[in-house]
Design an enzyme around this catalytic site. Structure first.
Site, mmCIF file in Angstrom:
data_model
loop_
_atom_site.group_PDB
_atom_site.id
_atom_site.type_symbol
_atom_site.label_atom_id
_atom_site.label_comp_id
_atom_site.label_asym_id
_atom_site.label_seq_id
_atom_site.Cartn_x
_atom_site.Cartn_y
_atom_site.Cartn_z
ATOM 1 N N ALA A 21 -3.029 62.185 -11.749
ATOM 2 C CA ALA A 21 -3.220 61.458 -13.002
ATOM 3 C C ALA A 21 -4.386 62.065 -13.755
ATOM 4 C CB ALA A 21 -3.490 59.973 -12.735
ATOM 5 N N CYS A 22 -4.268 62.101 -15.073
ATOM 6 C CA CYS A 22 -5.352 62.569 -15.931
ATOM 7 C C CYS A 22 -5.565 61.546 -17.044
ATOM 8 C CB CYS A 22 -5.064 63.958 -16.483
ATOM 9 S SG CYS A 22 -3.507 64.093 -17.364
ATOM 10 N N PRO A 23 -6.623 61.668 -17.836
ATOM 11 C CA PRO A 23 -6.986 60.583 -18.756
ATOM 12 C C PRO A 23 -5.889 60.133 -19.696
ATOM 13 C CG PRO A 23 -8.799 62.117 -18.567
ATOM 14 C CD PRO A 23 -7.661 62.721 -17.813
#
Length: 719
Positions: free
Chosen positions: A193-195
């Site tokens: 997951a990334c922002p």
């Protein structure tokens, strides 16, 4: 469905210029010349507007400039093999392969899914190598078409035990070979997951999947992108040997993995060193003292995090504070609105001391405890205070609201500690928050005490205790010792200084009048608009709300009115600029956000302006601060009062003068809207068609998980 790429859109070993602007312009020309866009200049402008927000260069000599544009009539891929290479901002140097990904402004889901497949294929070395080795435009077209529109194949058998690498929700192909003995019978689950759920979410997943396949390790990946995710099956998690969190943000439903051996790092490391992370996961599974996902008895002893990308200290502090504030706000909203209803029904003096109790209780508490629906309070003979049914209901609302407000500081401290130490921090955090109220340190004590409690709990949770004592660690040892440390420090060392600081600050602010009051309004307005829901904004808000349970003196009520009015300005100002004053300065997504921001601003939700500030902070934030300061100065200068902590225009009944309050908000919104419009108009082209989200937020956030197997490229659409 029409083809995304044709030979007309391919340029091999071509000199398209020495910078990315020139390359994008030439590729946009290919799209327009093939009849897939109404104009090359508009497409070029939209792609460069997106490029200005974040570099589109990827490791390995690849660039993916992209946009959604009203100029595009047909979803298209334009490809160039560049000679010489051109810098697109990748960390490892210039790119020799460039794809211009051009999507219609309102592209259909099928086309976007195909474009997603291309983005995910670019992490596969064999696909990239084949692009470099292709001898003709026809070969390039065939390679890309094979990725984005592969022929339908018979379903492959799912692996029985080990040897494949799959992801949540995907059907796994038959493994090519049995795993090496060292990894036989072992499986790993991973979350990426990334922002914003962009390409890194999926590229990290695909890199881990490909590495696991080569190493003979069974791997199941859950991609938590912005468009959603398919959770891993609980049985898969329970059978996993270890967990990898390749994340730049928090993991959703982290408790599912409680007690599992853990390796955690950023998505960048998973893309660059997937094999290393897998080896570390297998190693930590064999280490009885290795790091574990918190959440079960005895699992609180967490070893230091694995090396790799780590959040900065500033980011961590911000996360701690915002976690505490986010859990505190429901108490503020529920309690504050109940108190506001109490004022509406019974009158503002309901919180004052009832002389019949010899100063021991307020009217609200006395009536709530000693009256009922069959024995209603009589007329108290106090101006603006009503008895009877309305007075009794108002008393009930007020007592309930004040009780909810009593949890404000404990919740703030408790969840700051939780953000630092996970569950072990909750008890010492709540207790030190309650102690802060007891010693008069208020919300300042909650902020400081929550941090102390969190680190105390984290420190104790890392103690290596004998086996017989580990079961007591999370339920007895950590709560007891961390509470003694944090609350003891608050009582002995910090309570009196913080209480004196809070009292001095309150006296100073409450005593401001005239010019000084205007200055206060300016300061609070600037704070509310500086970070739009961040720590500075929340500090001003928390300070304002702490005065609402006190007797209805003017100072705290003016501060509350100033804070709410200024906080309403940013969404309204951005809505005005993006939908009325000059919409062409904004992308389609921003214009849609602008429409929603009208309601968000009217409801006092400052975060409605965050999408605009994130895309263009240097123009947006100063403009919002100017508008907020204007509104703050007007409200404080006029001495307007507010007895509700939230609700915007919908709590008009709690305003001393609703007309002037709303007028002040509109003036500030107009100032901010004009300022940001002028700022965006100076030296900048309109960006109407450009999409403000990253490529893979729009094009590569395929919620279907990655699957790796022999002959099956990662990310290939299922049939």
């Amino acid at each position: 469905m029409s083809a995304l790429i044709t030979t007309e859109l391919v340029a091999l070993d071509a000199d398209l210029g020495h910078d990315k602007d020139a390359v994008v312009r030439r590729l946009a020309g290919l799209v327009a010349a093939s009849g897939r866009a109404t104009g090359a200049d508009d497409l070029h402008a939209d792609a460069m507007a997106r490029e200005a927000k974040a570099a589109t260069g990827l490791p390995g000599g690849i660039a993916i400039p992209h946009c959604r544009s009203a100029a595009v009539t047909q979803a298209s891929l334009a490809f160039a093999r560049l000679d010489p290479k051109v810098d697109f901002g990748a960390p490892d140097g210039p790119a020799d392969l460039a794809f211009l990904i051009a999507a219609p402004e309102h592209g259909d889901a099928d086309h976007l899914t195909l474009l997603t497949a291309l983005a995910r294929a670019l992490v596969r070395p064999e696909f990239v190598a084949s692009l470099r080795a292709a001898g003709s435009a026809d070969e390039i077209v065939a390679l890309v078409q094979d990725v984005v529109s592969p022929p339908e194949a018979p379903a492959a058998a799912a692996p029985q035990t080990t040897g494949g690498a799959t992801a949540a929700g995907a059907t796994a192909p038959t493994p090519a070979a049995e795993p090496a003995p060292a990894t036989a019978g072992r499986s790993i689950v991973a979350v990426s997951a990334c922002p914003t759920g962009i390409a890194h979410t999926y590229m990290a997943a695909d890199k881990l999947t490909a590495a696991a396949k080569e190493m003979g390790v069974e791997l199941h990946v859950e991609t938590q992108g912005s468009s959603g995710s398919t959770p891993l099956d609980p049985s898969v998690i329970s059978q996993a040997t270890a967990v990898i969190f390749a994340v730049d943000v928090g993991v959703k439903d982290r408790d599912r993995f409680a007690g599992k051996p853990l390796v955690q790092s950023g998505t960048k490391r998973a893309m660059n060193e997937p094999e290393v992370m897998i080896r570390e996961a297998l190693a930590v599974a064999d280490d009885p003292n290795g790091r574990r996902v918190p959440g079960t008895a005895g699992a609180g002893a967490a070893a230091p995090a694995a090396s790799g990308d780590r959040p900065s200290t500033g980011s961590e502090i911000r996360r701690w504070l915002l976690t505490g504030v986010s859990y505190m706000i429901p108490f503020v909203a529920a309690g504050g609105l109940l108190i506001a209803l109490g004022f509406l029904f019974a009158g503002y003096p309901i919180v004052n001391t009832d002389p019949t109790t010899d100063g021991a209780q307020s009217y609200a508490l006395n009536w709530a405890l000693n009256n009922n629906f069959f024995d209603l309070p009589g007329d108290p003979g106090v101006d603006y205070l009503r008895g009877g049914l309305l007075g009794y209901l108002g008393a009930l609302f007020t007592v309930l609201g004040q009780a909810a407000f009593g949890f404000l500081v404990p919740a703030l401290a408790g969840y700051i500690a939780y953000a630092i130490a996970d569950r072990p921090g909750i008890v010492p955090g709540f207790v030190v928050g309650a102690v802060s109220l007891t010693v008069g340190a208020g919300f300042l004590g909650g902020l400081v005490g929550g941090i102390i409690a969190g680190f105390a709990a984290l420190w104790i949770s890392r103690w290596k205790l004998p086996t017989f004592a580990r079961g007591l660690q999370p339920v007895v040892i950590i709560p007891l010792l961390a509470t003694l440390i944090s609350s003891g420090i608050m009582v002995v060392l910090l309570g009196r200084p913080l209480a004196a600081a809070l009292e001095g600050l309150g006296d100073f602010l409450n005593g401001l009048t005239g010019t000084s009051a205007v200055l206060l309004g300016v300061i609070l307005g600037l704070m509310m608009c500086f970070d739009l829901g961040g720590p500075v904004n929340k500090a001003a808000y928390v300070f304002a709300t702490t005065g609402l349970t006190a007797a209805a003196t003017s100072g705290p009520l003016v501060i509350m009115a100033t804070v709410m009015a200024a906080g309403m300005v940013p969404p309204l100002a951005m809505a005005l600029s993006s939908t009325v004053l000059r919409p062409r300065l904004y992308t389609p997504a921003e214009r849609d956000n602008g429409k929603a921001a009208w309601l968000l601003g009217a409801s006092f939700i400052s975060e409605g302006a965050i999408p605009f500030a994130a895309a263009d902070p240097l123009r947006v934030i100063p403009s919002m601060m100017l508008g907020g300061a204007t509104t703050g100065a007007i409200v404080a200068g006029l001495g307007l009062e507010l007895r509700a902590p939230h609700g915007g225009v919908f709590v008009f009944f709690a305003m001393s003068n609703a007309v002037l309050f709303i007028l002040a908000v509109l003036i500030g919104a107009a100032v901010g809207g004009v300022a940001v419009t002028l700022a965006k108009s100076i030296g900048r082209k309109p960006a109407a068609p450009a999409e403000d989200a990253d490529l893979t937020t729009d094009l590569a956030d395929d919620p279907r998980p990655a699957t790796a197997g022999p002959g099956a490229p990662a990310g290939r659409p299922a049939h």
